[in-house]
Design an enzyme around this catalytic site. Structure first.
Site, PDB file in Angstrom:
ATOM      1  N   GLY A 312      -9.959 -12.974   2.048  1.00 26.23           N
ATOM      2  CA  GLY A 312      -8.964 -12.058   1.521  1.00 26.23           C
ATOM      3  C   GLY A 312      -9.329 -10.597   1.657  1.00 26.23           C
ATOM      4  O   GLY A 312      -9.899 -10.149   2.658  1.00 26.23           O
ATOM      5  N   SER A 313      -9.024  -9.851   0.612  1.00 27.26           N
ATOM      6  CA  SER A 313      -9.088  -8.385   0.674  1.00 27.26           C
ATOM      7  C   SER A 313     -10.490  -7.823   0.808  1.00 27.26           C
ATOM      8  O   SER A 313     -10.641  -6.613   1.004  1.00 27.26           O
ATOM      9  CB  SER A 313      -8.420  -7.794  -0.562  1.00 27.26           C
ATOM     10  OG  SER A 313      -7.056  -8.151  -0.605  1.00 27.26           O
TER      11      SER A 313
END
Length: 600
Positions: A312-313
């Site tokens: 993810g981020s």
């Protein structure tokens, strides 16, 4: 020999001339002859008796000498294996960076049976079943009497069990000395050590071989007779390891997570100070691998190394760092974040449908974790350069660390690096990699841009890796990540005095059928470096499917799960690694961005 005549003529004639009886001469000569024969027989018998006595003396001397030799040596039994090279039992100890024992050897005994020597097989089988509840008396009795001459009963005995077997008193029971591997700290650092088992075995010794972890990866070195007295010193710190595992275990239970992992690494050397994966196991009693179900749910599965996840981020900082290093942007460059953003038929959304307006400065794209902003950065860079940069950081290859499981943890990368892959990879979706790779990549940014190769081996000398990004770019990346903690999605990791910088990542798990993602099942990660003014350590914390339920509704984002856990770990280990809490050091002149922890 000249025999004397019984009737010598001269004496006979002389006796007759004197009127004597010549028969007396014959009788006297016959008596003399008999005496002579007796003397010779006696001498012959005496000689024979002397030789017989000498033979007995020699024989009994040899027997006495042999018995004395046997009494002065260690007892040995026939081996169960064919003759060949000698079994090497000694294995080098494993220590932590401060010399504390993680793995060592212990003398114990095995139990085996020579069935021909058994006096009462039925009673012996019954008594053994009483001492060892996992054995069946009927099965053992059948094995004792089916014609085999040798069979193992137990490969390892405790002193108490050995005494109980002694008390059975059957001469067909034998003990064989052997070394076994002992892990005195139980579950602690289980996935690092891995475990061991017996290889080639004889009744009086057994070869110990590594079966997982560093025991298997460095098996040749640990078994080398020339280095058996030289312990293998690891980079981990037992105290730090214990604290990380304790916090992680508590968090896993509190947040109802399926699993958890953490890595603490030195940003300059790549030495791993702690590595945890939960659930875990006791290497003294390593469980057998599960034959059914998901292997990643087994306690044997090392989530820190074997697990490959869409992270993810946490990937967004790589997009910003590469764009800055290429001279495409600086920290304050306005990045397009307007909605809707559709690329190649795919709509790119923000977390929880946030709308951050038409543009955000680059540092704020990181602080609020904008997917659209990161996507535009990826498109600025281009797929070819993006892929090359991620590979240079080591994110697209198996982790290079001294664990047997590492080579099999291959990153999942699309064969065709299309435009949409460039978009999604910029915010950590579409490719999966190991947490160990993520830790090394963050260490590279934390140390000023020099590539880091993780290691579990402690050393006083380290060779700097090649430069991946400029020092200015690396410093700017850390400044941006500091804003994530002070004003963005990771405020719960803002431990006073330690200047934590990091990036959150909440990644929905792909559905098992391969069609889309499951919004209720997430992998949450917080990747951090500290202290931010001069990063010395990287900490990665990951939770598998956590749910925070203290509020009015369940929350599954990293800001509410992985971030507080990382903050507690840093709060505990900061003093242990010699970091003194100081006042905040200036991290640049970025404009503050205030917002509650809601974005990802």
């Amino acid at each position: 020999m000249i025999r004397t005549p019984l009737r010598p003529l001269a004496r006979i004639l002389d006796a007759r001339a004197r009127g004597q009886n010549p028969d007396t001469i014959e009788a006297a000569n016959l008596a003399a002859r008999h005496e002579e024969m007796k003397d010779r027989a006696r001498l012959q018998a005496e000689r024979r008796l002397r030789f017989l006595a000498l033979g007995f003396i020699v024989a009994f001397s040899v027997i006495a000498l042999r018995m004395g030799t046997l009494a002065a040596t260690e007892p040995s039994e026939l081996g169960t294996t064919s003759s060949g090279s000698e079994i090497t039992a000694q294995r080098a100890d494993i220590l932590d960076r401060k010399g504390r024992i993680l793995a060592t050897n212990m003398m114990t005994h095995s139990l085996y049976v020579q069935t021909a020597d058994l006096v009462d097989p039925a009673r012996t089988a019954s008594e053994l079943a009483r001492i060892f509840p996992d054995l069946d008396a009927e099965t053992m009795l059948r094995r004792f009497t089916d014609g085999r001459s040798f069979l193992w009963v137990k490969k390892v005995l405790s002193p108490e069990q050995m005494q109980e077997v002694h008390e059975i008193g059957d001469p067909g029971l034998y003990f064989g000395p052997r070394e076994m591997r002992l892990y005195p700290n139980g579950h602690l650092a289980a996935h690092i050590l891995g475990g061991s088992a017996f290889g080639n075995e004889g009744v009086d010794s057994a070869e110990v071989i590594g079966t997982a972890g560093i025991e298997k990866a460095l098996d040749t070195r640990l078994r080398d007779p020339a280095q058996s007295n030289t312990p293998l010193q690891l980079s981990i710190d037992l105290t730090l390891q214990a604290n990380v595992e304790e916090v992680l275990g508590t968090a896993m239970k509190t947040l109802n997570a399926k699993g958890a992992a953490a890595i603490l690494m030195d940003t300059h050397t790549g030495e791993i100070l702690a590595l945890a994966s939960l659930p875990d196991f006791d290497p003294n009693d390593r469980p057998a691998p599960a034959l059914t179900g998901d292997p990643s749910e087994s306690p044997l599965f090392n989530r820190s190394v074997q697990g490959v996840y869409e992270l993810g981020s946490t990937f967004k900082i790589f997009a910003v760092a590469q764009a800055m290093d290429l001279g495409l942007i600086n920290e304050n460059t306005e990045i397009d974040t307007k909605q809707p953003f559709v690329y190649d038929g795919f709509r790119i959304n923000e977390f929880d449908n946030h709308n951050y307006g038409p543009t955000l400065p680059a540092w704020e794209v990181i602080a609020v974790s904008s997917n659209i902003g990161s996507a535009h950065l990826g498109l600025m860079i281009g797929g070819e350069r993006q892929q090359a940069f991620l590979r240079t950081l080591g994110l697209l290859d198996p982790p290079k660390v001294e664990l047997a499981e590492a080579p099999g943890a291959r990153a999942l990368v699309p064969k065709n690096w299309s435009g949409i892959v460039t978009v999604t990879a910029s915010y950590g979706h579409g490719i999966s990699t190991s947490l160990m790779n993520l830790a090394a990549a963050y260490a590279t940014l934390g140390n000023g841009g020099l590539k880091i190769t993780p290691t579990l081996i402690h050393s006083d000398t380290h060779t700097p890796g090649p430069r991946v990004v400029s020092e200015d770019t690396a410093l700017a990346a850390v400044r941006m990540m500091r804003k994530v903690v002070t004003d963005g999605t990771a405020t719960f990791a803002d431990v006073p005095g330690y200047g934590v910088a990091g990036k959150t990542g909440t990644a929905e798990k792909p559905k098992k059928n391969g069609k889309g993602y499951d919004a209720d099942k997430v992998i949450n990660t917080f990747a951090s470096v500290f202290p931010a003014d001069n990063p010395k350590y990287v900490l990665i914390v990951t939770l598998d499917e956590p749910v925070e339920t203290a509020g009015s509704k369940p929350r599954r984002t990293a800001g509410y799960t992985a971030v507080p856990v990382a903050g507690e770990i840093i709060r505990r280990i900061g003093p242990l690694v010699g970091l003194r809490p100081d006042g905040e050091n200036p991290m640049g002149t970025l404009v503050a961005y205030k917002d509650p922890v809601a974005q990802e």
